[in-house]
Write an enzyme that holds these catalytic residues in place. Structure first.
Site, PDB file in Angstrom:
ATOM      1  N   GLY A  74       0.775  -1.431   0.001  1.00 24.88           N
ATOM      2  CA  GLY A  74      -0.022   0.107   0.160  1.00 24.88           C
ATOM      3  C   GLY A  74       0.896   1.333  -0.074  1.00 24.88           C
ATOM      4  CB  THR A  75       3.826   2.132   1.965  1.00 20.66           C
ATOM      5  OG1 THR A  75       2.983   2.163   3.117  1.00 20.66           O
ATOM      6  CG2 THR A  75       4.573   3.362   2.067  1.00 20.66           C
ATOM      7  CG  ASN A 153      -6.033   3.179   9.264  1.00 21.32           C
ATOM      8  OD1 ASN A 153      -6.623   4.272   8.697  1.00 21.32           O
ATOM      9  ND2 ASN A 153      -4.927   3.406   9.980  1.00 21.32           N
ATOM     10  N   GLY A 202      -2.049  -6.616  -0.370  1.00 23.31           N
ATOM     11  CA  GLY A 202      -2.373  -7.939   0.061  1.00 23.31           C
ATOM     12  C   GLY A 202      -2.614  -8.544   1.442  1.00 23.31           C
ATOM     13  CG  HIS A 203      -0.179  -7.002   4.914  1.00 23.58           C
ATOM     14  ND1 HIS A 203      -0.448  -6.791   6.317  1.00 23.58           N
ATOM     15  CD2 HIS A 203       0.047  -5.769   4.398  1.00 23.58           C
ATOM     16  CE1 HIS A 203      -0.338  -5.326   6.210  1.00 23.58           C
ATOM     17  NE2 HIS A 203       0.054  -5.046   5.282  1.00 23.58           N
ATOM     18  CB  CYS A 327       0.083   4.615  26.579  1.00 23.81           C
ATOM     19  SG  CYS A 327       0.191   6.182  27.571  1.00 23.81           S
TER      20      CYS A 327
END
Lengths: 393, 296
Positions: A74-75, A153, A202-203, A327
C-alpha cells in the site's frame, strides 16, 4: 489464559489463507524462473502472473488486466500514485486529501509541502465524515490529484469515494483512493466509477506481506516511481515477486467468493460484539460513522480508562486488538484520527479497535464479551475519575 | 507492544495498594484526563514520627503508569517523610526493573504526586505545573521548573529525552526551541567553574549519571575483549560516544585487517548485550590533521 488466542486485529494484518500458501509454495522451489526469461522456466511463471493479474482485475472490477500494476504494498502504491500525478501535471501545484489518511499519504503530503506544493486537508466531523460542499469548493484546475481513502483503518468509516471521483472528473482532476482497508471487504467495481487510481495491499486480505497493487485506469498519464527494468510494462521496475503475486491472485479469488459472507456473517459478528459491549458496559461510545462503515470493524471508546491498559489485559486473556491511545505508540497524544474527529477528552485515550475476519467465530466473540466488562470494571476501579463521574451522575 | 519488565507486568496485573484510603491525611493529585494519565496518591502519615503508615493510589493511565503508582506506594510505606522525599523518579524506575525510555514520564508523575501529597500534609499549597514557573509546554501543561528538575536529576541532554521524561514537547512540538534553551542553560552551568569563585552555583548532585555509567560499561566490555584481540597482535580503543553510536579505533594488526568488519560486528554484538540497548559501532581511522574537518 490457556484458551486459544483470539485475533481481532485484522485491520493491522491478517493470517495468510491456507489456499494462498499452498499456491505460493511451488514458486519458491520448482517454479523459480524469472518471468522475463525466454526459456520454459520463465514462461511458466509469466503465465502464472498473467492469471494473478486477471484475478485481481476481477476483484476490483477493472476493465482491463493491464490496469493492474504489482507493487510492494500500500505504501509504495500511494507514493507512486501521488508522485506520478505531480510529474504528469507539472504546472499543477495542489493536492487535496483528508486529515485522517494513513501516514503513507499524510507524511508524503507533508514532505511535498516542504517542496512547495499546497495541500488541502479536508476535515472530518465527530462521526469522521467529510463535508462534500467544502470538497467541491476546493476542486480547481490547478489541483494535480485528489487522494482520499476508501475506508479509514481506525474507525472503518467509508468515504463516498465514487461520488467524490465523479466530482473530481467533472473538475478535470485526477482521483486516487487508498483502498487498502476496503479491498476484499466491500464490493468494488472500478469500471463503473470515475476512480483513476487505487491502492491495495495483499496482507490485509489473507495474502502475504510485501505485495500490493496500484490500479491505473487506461489512459491516465503515468510516471513510474522506480526506474529500471521493463517489468510491469515499464511502470514498476524490479523482478516480480512471483510467489507473492500468485498468492495475491488466490487471495483475491477467495475474497471475491467470501464477499457475501463478509457483508453478512462477519458484519453480524461485529454487530454482536458491539451491541454486547454497549449493553453490558456503561459510558462507551462507538467511534466513526455508524452507518457507512466496513462490515468487520468497530472502534469503541471506554470513558475514564486508558487504551494500552485495556490492551494489556485483553492480551492476558489471549485477545489481540489495537488502540488509538497515545501510550501504545510511544507518542503522547491520541491518534490523528481520534483528534480529527474531536471526540471528548474523557474518551480520547480509551479507544479500542476490534477488526474481524472471516476466520473469527461466534464462540470467540462470546468469550470477548465475557472478558471485556470485567477488564473495564477492573480499570475503572483503579481510575480516580470513575468515582468522580459516578458521584456527578 | 512494549517490552515491559516482569516487575512492571506484575505491578500492573496485580497492583498493590490500589483504591481509596479513607483516613488519609495527605492527598496528592497530578495529571488529567486530557493528558492521558493521572495519579491520586493518598497517604496516612503519623503526625508524631512523620512516618508514612499507609499509602494507596488511584491511577488513570497506561500499564506503566499503574505499575509506577503501585511501586511508589510499596516504596514509601514505612518511610519517614524525609526519606520518602529523597526518592527520585529513577528510583521508581529502578524498583520496577527499568521502564522503556518513552515511559519515563510515568515515574516522574509518581514523584510529582508524592511531593504534592506531602505538601498537602504540611498545609503548603503545592502548585500544579500550570501555575508554577513559566509554562513551557502548553499541550501537557509542563512548567520550566519540572523540566529543569528532571533534566538535572536524570542527566538529560536531548529534547527527545525531556519529552520521554516529562511529556513536554510531545504535542504540537512548538516548545521544542524553549526546551533546547533550557538544556543549553543547564549544560553551560555544568561546565567546570574557575577555582576560587565563591558565588559559583553548586554543581547539581545527579541521582544517576547515565552517560558515565554507559562509558564505564563499554570500557569494561572492551577490557574483556582485548585479550582476544591481543592474540592477533591487535587492540581496540574507545574514541567517542554519541547517543547510540560508539566510535572505536582498532589498532595494531586489527586495523585494516580483512576480517576487520567481522571483528567489529562481534564487538558490536557484545556491547549491545552488555548495554542492553541497540548500538552502532563505527570504526575511526587515523587521519591527517588536514583532513580532520571532513570526518563526521
Amino acid at each position: 489464559m490457556n484458551a486459544a488466542p483470539i485475533y481481532l486485529d485484522n485491520n493491522a494484518t491478517t493470517r495468510v489463507a491456507d489456499e494462498v500458501l499452498t499456491a505460493m509454495l511451488p514458486y519458491f522451489t520448482e517454479q523459480y524462473g524469472n518471468p522475463s526469461s525466454i526459456h520454459a522456466f520463465g514462461n511458466k511463471v509469466a503465465r502464472a502472473l498473467k492469471e494473478a493479474r486477471v484475478q485481481v482485475q476481477q476483484l476490483l472490477g477493472a476493465a482491463h488486466d493491464s490496469e493492474i500494476i504489482f507493487t510492494s504494498g500500500g505504501t509504495e502504491s500511494n507514493n507512486t500514485a501521488i508522485r506520478s500525478a505531480l510529474q504528469a501535471y507539472p504546472q499543477r501545484k495542489r493536492i487535496i486529501t483528508t486529515v485522517v489518511e494513513h501516514p503513507a499519504v499524510l507524511n508524503l503530503c507533508k514532505a511535498l509541502q516542504q517542496q512547495g506544493y499546497r495541500v488541502d486537508y479536508l476535515p472530518v466531523d465527530r462521526y469522521g465524515r467529510i463535508d462534500l460542499d467544502l470538497y467541491r469548493a476546493l476542486l480547481a484546475p490547478d489541483v494535480a490529484i485528489v487522494s482520499v481513502m476508501w475506508a479509514n483503518n481506525e474507525t472503518g468509516t467509508l468515504f463516498p469515494v465514487e461520488e467524490m471521483a465523479e466530482m473530481a472528473r467533472a473538475a478535470g482532476v485526477l482521483f486516487h483512493t487508498d483502498a487498502v482497508q476496503a479491498a476484499g471487504k466491500i464490493p468494488i467495481d472500478l469500471k463503473h466509477t470515475a476512480i483513476d487510481m487505487l491502492s491495495l495491499s495483499g496482507h490485509k486480505f489473507h495474502a502475504p506481506k510485501g505485495i500490493g497493487v496500484l490500479y491505473v485506469r487506461r489512459g491516465v498519464r503515468f510516471h513510474p516511481l522506480l526506474l529500471g527494468g521493463h517489468q510491469e510494462r515499464g511502470r514498476r521496475a524490479g523482478t516480480e515477486n512471483s510467489a507473492a503475486i500468485v498468492g495475491l491472485g488466490v487471495a483475491a479469488v477467495l475474497a471475491r467468493e467470501a464477499l457475501p459472507y463478509e457483508m453478512t456473517a462477519v458484519k453480524n459478528l461485529r454487530d454482536r460484539l458491539e451491541q454486547g459491549i454497549l449493553a453490558q458496559v456503561p459510558n462507551v461510545l462507538v467511534m466513526g460513522d455508524p452507518v457507512n462503515r466496513l462490515p468487520n470493524t468497530t472502534n469503541i471508546a471506554f470513558e475514564y480508562i486508558e487504551g494500552e491498559a485495556i490492551l494489556l489485559l485483553l492480551n492476558q486473556h489471549g485477545i489481540a486488538a489495537s488502540s488509538g491511545s497515545a501510550c501504545t505508540s510511544g507518542t503522547l497524544e491520541p491518534s490523528h484520527v481520534m483528534r480529527a474527529m474531536g471526540i471528548p477528552h474523557t474518551a480520547a485515550h480509551g479507544t479500542i479497535r476490534f477488526s474481524l475476519s472471516r476466520f473469527n467465530t461466534e464462540a470467540e466473540i462470546d468469550r470477548v464479551l465475557e472478558v471485556v466488562p470485567e477488564i473495564v470494571r477492573k480499570l475503572r476501579a483503579l481510575s480516580p475519575f470513575w468515582p468522580k463521574h459516578q458521584e456527578a451522575a | 507492544m512494549w517490552d515491559y519488565s516482569e516487575k512492571v507486568k506484575d505491578h500492573f496485573f496485580n497492583p498493590r495498594n490500589a483504591g481509596v484510603l479513607d483516613d488519609a491525611n495527605a492527598i496528592g493529585e497530578v495529571g488529567s484526563l486530557a493528558c492521558g494519565d493521572a495519579l491520586k496518591l493518598m497517604l496516612k502519615i503519623d503526625p508524631i514520627s512523620e512516618r508514612i503508615l499507609d499509602a494507596r493510589f488511584q491511577t488513570y493511565g497506561c500499564g506503566s503508569a499503574i505499575a509506577s503508582s503501585s511501586a511508589l506506594t510499596e516504596m514509601i510505606k514505612g518511610k519517614t517523610i524525609q526519606e520518602a522525599l529523597a526518592i527520585t523518579n529513577q528510583d521508581i524506575a529502578d524498583y520496577l526493573g527499568g521502564l522503556p525510555p518513552e515511559k519515563m514520564h510515568c515515574s516522574v508523575m509518581g514523584r510529582e504526586a508524592l511531593h504534592a501529597a506531602i505538601a498537602n500534609y504540611r498545609g503548603e499549597s503545592w502548585h500544579d505545573d500550570h501555575d508554577e514557573g513559566t509554562l513551557i509546554c502548553k499541550c501537557f501543561g509542563v512548567s520550566s521548573r519540572l523540566i529543569e528538575e528532571t533534566i538535572r536529576a536524570n542527566g538529560l541532554t536531548t529534547v527527545e529525552e525531556v519529552t520521554h521524561y516529562t511529556k513536554a514537547g510531545g504535542g504540537c512540538t512548538s516548545c521544542r526551541t524553549a526546551i533546547e534553551e533550557i538544556l543549553a542553560r543547564i549544560a553551560s552551568s555544568r561546565e567546570p567553574q574557575p577555582a576560587g569563585k565563591e558565588s559559583a552555583p553548586a554543581a547539581p548532585v545527579l541521582a544517576t549519571r547515565p552517560l558515565i555509567e554507559k562509558i564505564r560499561r563499554i570500557e569494561q566490555e572492551l577490557a574483556a575483549i582485548r585479550p582476544l584481540l591481543a592474540r592477533d597482535h591487535g587492540d581496540v580503543e574507545l574514541v567517542d560516544l554519541q547517543g547510540q553510536t560508539i566510535y572505536l579505533r582498532l589498532t595494531g594488526a586489527c586495523s585494516g585487517c580483512q576480517l576487520e568488519s567481522i571483528t567489529l560486528s562481534s564487538i558490536q554484538a557484545r556491547l549491545q548485550k552488555a548495554l542492553g540497548e541497540r548500538v552502532r559501532v563505527v570504526p575511526v581511522r587515523e587521519i591527517s590533521p588536514a583532513a580532520a574537518h571532513c570526518t563526521p
